[in-house]
Design a protein around this motif. Structure first.
Motif, short mmCIF file in Angstrom:
data_model
loop_
_atom_site.label_atom_id
_atom_site.label_comp_id
_atom_site.label_asym_id
_atom_site.label_seq_id
_atom_site.Cartn_x
_atom_site.Cartn_y
_atom_site.Cartn_z
N GLU A 5 2.78 -11.57 -12.46
CA GLU A 5 1.50 -10.95 -12.11
C GLU A 5 1.61 -9.86 -11.04
O GLU A 5 2.33 -9.99 -10.06
CB GLU A 5 0.53 -12.03 -11.63
N ALA A 6 0.86 -8.79 -11.28
CA ALA A 6 0.71 -7.67 -10.34
C ALA A 6 1.98 -6.86 -10.15
O ALA A 6 2.07 -6.05 -9.24
CB ALA A 6 0.18 -8.15 -9.00
N SER A 7 2.97 -7.06 -11.02
CA SER A 7 4.21 -6.29 -10.87
C SER A 7 3.96 -4.79 -11.06
O SER A 7 4.53 -3.97 -10.34
CB SER A 7 5.26 -6.78 -11.87
N ALA A 8 3.12 -4.43 -12.03
CA ALA A 8 2.83 -3.01 -12.23
C ALA A 8 2.12 -2.45 -11.02
O ALA A 8 2.42 -1.34 -10.54
CB ALA A 8 1.99 -2.82 -13.49
N MET A 9 1.18 -3.22 -10.48
CA MET A 9 0.40 -2.77 -9.32
C MET A 9 1.30 -2.44 -8.14
O MET A 9 1.01 -1.54 -7.35
CB MET A 9 -0.59 -3.87 -8.92
N SER A 10 2.42 -3.17 -8.03
CA SER A 10 3.30 -2.96 -6.88
C SER A 10 3.80 -1.53 -6.79
O SER A 10 4.15 -1.05 -5.72
CB SER A 10 4.48 -3.94 -6.94
N LYS A 11 3.81 -0.85 -7.93
CA LYS A 11 4.32 0.53 -7.92
C LYS A 11 3.37 1.51 -7.24
O LYS A 11 3.73 2.63 -6.95
CB LYS A 11 4.60 0.99 -9.35
N ASN A 12 2.13 1.08 -7.03
CA ASN A 12 1.16 1.98 -6.40
C ASN A 12 0.85 1.62 -4.96
O ASN A 12 -0.12 2.12 -4.40
CB ASN A 12 -0.14 1.98 -7.23
N LEU A 13 1.66 0.75 -4.38
CA LEU A 13 1.37 0.34 -3.01
C LEU A 13 2.05 1.23 -1.98
O LEU A 13 1.58 1.38 -0.86
CB LEU A 13 1.79 -1.12 -2.79
N GLY A 14 3.17 1.83 -2.38
CA GLY A 14 3.90 2.69 -1.46
C GLY A 14 3.21 4.03 -1.30
O GLY A 14 2.33 4.39 -2.08
N GLY A 15 3.59 4.76 -0.29
CA GLY A 15 3.01 6.08 -0.07
C GLY A 15 2.01 6.06 1.07
O GLY A 15 2.04 5.16 1.92
N ALA A 16 1.17 7.06 1.13
CA ALA A 16 0.18 7.16 2.20
C ALA A 16 -1.07 7.77 1.61
O ALA A 16 -1.11 8.97 1.33
CB ALA A 16 0.72 8.01 3.34
N TYR A 17 -2.09 6.94 1.37
CA TYR A 17 -3.33 7.51 0.84
C TYR A 17 -4.58 6.88 1.43
O TYR A 17 -5.60 6.75 0.78
CB TYR A 17 -3.34 7.49 -0.69
N GLY A 18 -4.46 6.47 2.68
CA GLY A 18 -5.65 6.12 3.44
C GLY A 18 -6.21 4.74 3.18
O GLY A 18 -5.51 3.83 2.72
N PRO A 19 -7.51 4.56 3.48
CA PRO A 19 -8.13 3.23 3.39
C PRO A 19 -8.05 2.64 1.98
O PRO A 19 -8.03 1.41 1.82
CB PRO A 19 -9.60 3.48 3.76
N SER B 71 1.24 3.39 -13.96
CA SER B 71 1.68 3.18 -12.57
C SER B 71 3.02 3.85 -12.30
O SER B 71 3.27 4.31 -11.19
CB SER B 71 1.83 1.68 -12.28
N ARG B 72 3.88 3.86 -13.31
CA ARG B 72 5.22 4.44 -13.12
C ARG B 72 5.13 5.93 -12.83
O ARG B 72 5.85 6.46 -11.98
CB ARG B 72 6.05 4.21 -14.39
N ASP B 73 4.25 6.59 -13.54
CA ASP B 73 4.07 8.03 -13.39
C ASP B 73 2.89 8.25 -12.43
O ASP B 73 1.74 8.03 -12.80
CB ASP B 73 3.77 8.63 -14.77
N HIS B 74 3.19 8.67 -11.23
CA HIS B 74 2.13 8.77 -10.23
C HIS B 74 1.14 9.89 -10.51
O HIS B 74 0.07 9.95 -9.90
CB HIS B 74 2.73 8.87 -8.83
N ALA B 75 1.47 10.75 -11.46
CA ALA B 75 0.48 11.75 -11.90
C ALA B 75 -0.69 11.04 -12.58
O ALA B 75 -1.78 11.61 -12.71
CB ALA B 75 1.13 12.75 -12.86
N LYS B 76 -0.45 9.82 -13.02
CA LYS B 76 -1.51 9.06 -13.70
C LYS B 76 -2.17 8.06 -12.76
O LYS B 76 -2.83 7.13 -13.20
CB LYS B 76 -0.93 8.31 -14.91
N PHE B 77 -2.01 8.26 -11.47
CA PHE B 77 -2.53 7.30 -10.49
C PHE B 77 -4.04 7.08 -10.65
O PHE B 77 -4.53 5.95 -10.61
CB PHE B 77 -2.24 7.78 -9.06
#
Lengths: 434, 127
Positions: free
Chosen positions: A161-175, A236-242
């Motif tokens: 569970e939530a493995s795909a979601m983990s790819k969008n946790l890194g970075g810096a995009y605020g609240p 999630s893999r392609d951050h252009a599709k965030f």
């Protein structure tokens, strides 16, 4: 990779997945999947590979330790497969998900208010709708087997569970990043393993005497559930599709809570108290909060902050999640219906076999590696010699077939065969759809 | 929710909107010429395909400008969901099937009868 094993279930080895090499070799990868092909054999084959590729980007370690699996670990994460993966992943994604560009179209002048209005409409429609899969369970002749079939489809994500979601946790995009992380940490039990969603999903499986290691039921995942699971990796893999991902996860989190309420009612009806529904209870509760958090603190917050340029993408994600979710349910319902009516399909198979020409003959030996497949066209399977078991569910009794028996396999329906006699021969005859 | 196999015009109060196709994309646009309110759904495309010529006074409306003001719409297969302006959940909305001439290519038969339209009415929830 083939398991090379005759067992119906996969062993506790997350690195080997049965891909049915013979069936895979039939697949024409030159023409992309169409929107009506999501439950086809082409789709099943592609999504099995795609799902394996995606999971190779996550950490999978067997509960019993790596002692006997170190070689497989090295192969799965090794350079050769990584290069193969990296060189073909984008093409495979185009093959499997390219149709979404034509199937879903977002136009017009969008505002935050319009996005919310569309979102509210989509979830209201989901809340009011029936689940074909749950309805199929209730209507089944063997409701317990049907209910297990649905659990198998949930296991695809439930055990990772939530493995795909983990790819969008890194970075810096605020609240919005912190809001998404709150959901993620809920899935992981706030660091308490016993509260982790995969842990309580495993408890649900064990209460049904089902295996709970990752992908024990690999052979029984259907094409549309595989595609749905892969979709979240895809966006999630392609951050252009965030922003598509955000729309999709917001829709999913919002519709999960009421769908688990419906699931609880169905499973109590089927099993009474003989099933551990902690996992479903947890989601019926926590996803109310996740639905609110993703809408207010992620979806609408991102729309307000980043403006009309991203809102169509957010809307697109909602539409795509809605579409794939409906296919997940319909595919599961269709498999439950087919597996529950094999007797009827055997009669149809005999009739169809009598009216069709001889087909491709395949020999099967006892102890051969077990795998499942489907066909792009409706097919009659005729036993020409020997005795075999037709396997259409992970937990139900297989159907014994002997020489002269036949069964009609509707396009897209999953099945596997096990030889009972030392050797047997069967024919596969494509049938013209009526 | 509109079934695109059956409908292509929506009436919201006194305002009419129609589905306008450019390339492969569908947009729900206002059926009103900004000049004197002429029916753009009956307009012809200019030979270069970039503008519509209003049937009332010949005013040329840029396709790009028209598309920029299209209503928010999500098409999924043959279904379209449109977010309509200024409607409450209970407001009545009529969905009308009608042949939209503005979607014809510029060299199509100019004498096509707009009354040859299989009109029907239905209802859709405003969103």
């Amino acid at each position: 990779m083939s398991t090379g094993e005759p067992h119906i279930l996969h062993g506790a080895n997350p690195y080997r997945r049965m891909l049915m090499p013979d069936a895979m070799s039939e697949v024409d990868f030159s023409a992309s999947l169409g929107a009506t092909e999501l439950t086809s054999h082409r789709s099943l084959a592609a999504h099995r590979v795609l799902g394996t590729f995606y999971e190779a980007e996550t950490i999978l370690l067997p509960e019993q330790g790596l002692q006997d699996l170190r070689t497989d670990f090295d192969l799965f994460y090794g350079t050769d497969l990584r290069r193969l993966r990296e060189s073909s992943l984008s093409d495979l994604e185009d093959f499997a998900f390219g149709f979404l560009d034509d199937e879903v179209d977002v136009t017009g002048a969008w505002t935050v208010e319009a996005l919310d209005a569309y979102f509210q409409h989509a979830v209201a429609e989901a809340d009011a709708g029936e689940s074909p899969a749950l309805t199929a369970i209730t209507a089944a002749r063997r409701p317990t087997v049907a209910a297990d079939t649905y659990l198998v489809q949930l296991a695809l994500d439930g055990l990772t569970e939530a493995s795909a979601m983990s790819k969008n946790l890194g970075g810096a995009y605020g609240p919005e990043q912190s809001a998404l992380f709150k959901i993620f940490i809920d899935e992981f039990g706030y660091g308490v393993h016993d509260a982790k969603h995969t842990t309580i999903f495993a408890k649900l499986l064990r209460s049904r005497s089902m295996a709970s290691h990752v992908h024990a039921y690999w052979n029984f995942y259907l094409a549309a559930p595989l595609a749905t699971n892969n979709y979240y990796y895809y966006v999630s893999r392609d951050h252009a599709k965030f922003f598509r991902y955000v729309g999709a996860v917001t829709y999913a989190e919002r519709v999960f809570a009421p769908s688990f309420v419906k699931m609880i009612a169905t499973y109590r009806e089927v099993f009474g108290d003989d099933v551990d529904l902690h996992y479903a209870d947890e989601h019926a509760h926590i996803d109310q909060h996740h639905g609110r958090i993703t809408r207010d603190e992620v979806l609408l917050a991102l729309a307000k902050r980043h403006g009309p340029g991203v809102i169509p993408e957010l809307a697109r994600g909602i539409a795509e999640a809605r579409l794939l979710g409906s296919w997940f349910d319909e595919d599961t319902a269709a498999q439950i219906g087919w597996a529950d009516t094999i007797g009827y399909h055997r009669e149809l198979g005999l009739k169809a076999a009598a009216e069709s020409d001889e087909g491709r003959r395949i020999d099967l030996a006892a102890g051969s590696p077990f795998g499942t497949r489907s066909h792009d066209r409706t097919t009659a399977l005729v036993v020409a010699d020997g005795e075999l078991d037709l396997v259409t569910t992970a937990t139900g009794e297989p159907d014994r077939m002997t020489r002269g028996d036949a069964v009609l396999i509707p396009s897209g329906r999953l099945y596997g065969l096990q030889a009972v006699s030392p050797t047997c021969t069967y024919e596969v005859r494509p049938i013209a759809d009526q | 929710m509109i079934d695109l196999r059956r409908h292509n015009t929506v009436l919201v109060g006194h305002e009419r909107y129609f589905l306008f196709q450019t390339e492969t994309r569908w947009r729900m646009v206002h059926d009103r010429c900004p000049h004197r309110g002429g029916p753009l759904s009956l307009a012809r495309r200019t030979p270069d395909g970039r503008r519509l010529s209003c049937p009332w006074h010949g005013t040329k409306i840029g396709v790009a400008a028209l598309c920029r003001t299209a209503l928010p719409m999500v098409r999924s297969g043959d279904e379209a969901t449109v977010v309509l302006p200024g409607t409450s959940q209970d407001a009545p909305v009529s969905v009308i099937r009608r042949r939209i001439l503005a979607n014809l290519p510029p060299d199509a038969d100019a004498e096509t009868d707009p009354t040859d339209c299989n009109s029907s009415t239905g209802s859709a929830q405003p969103h």
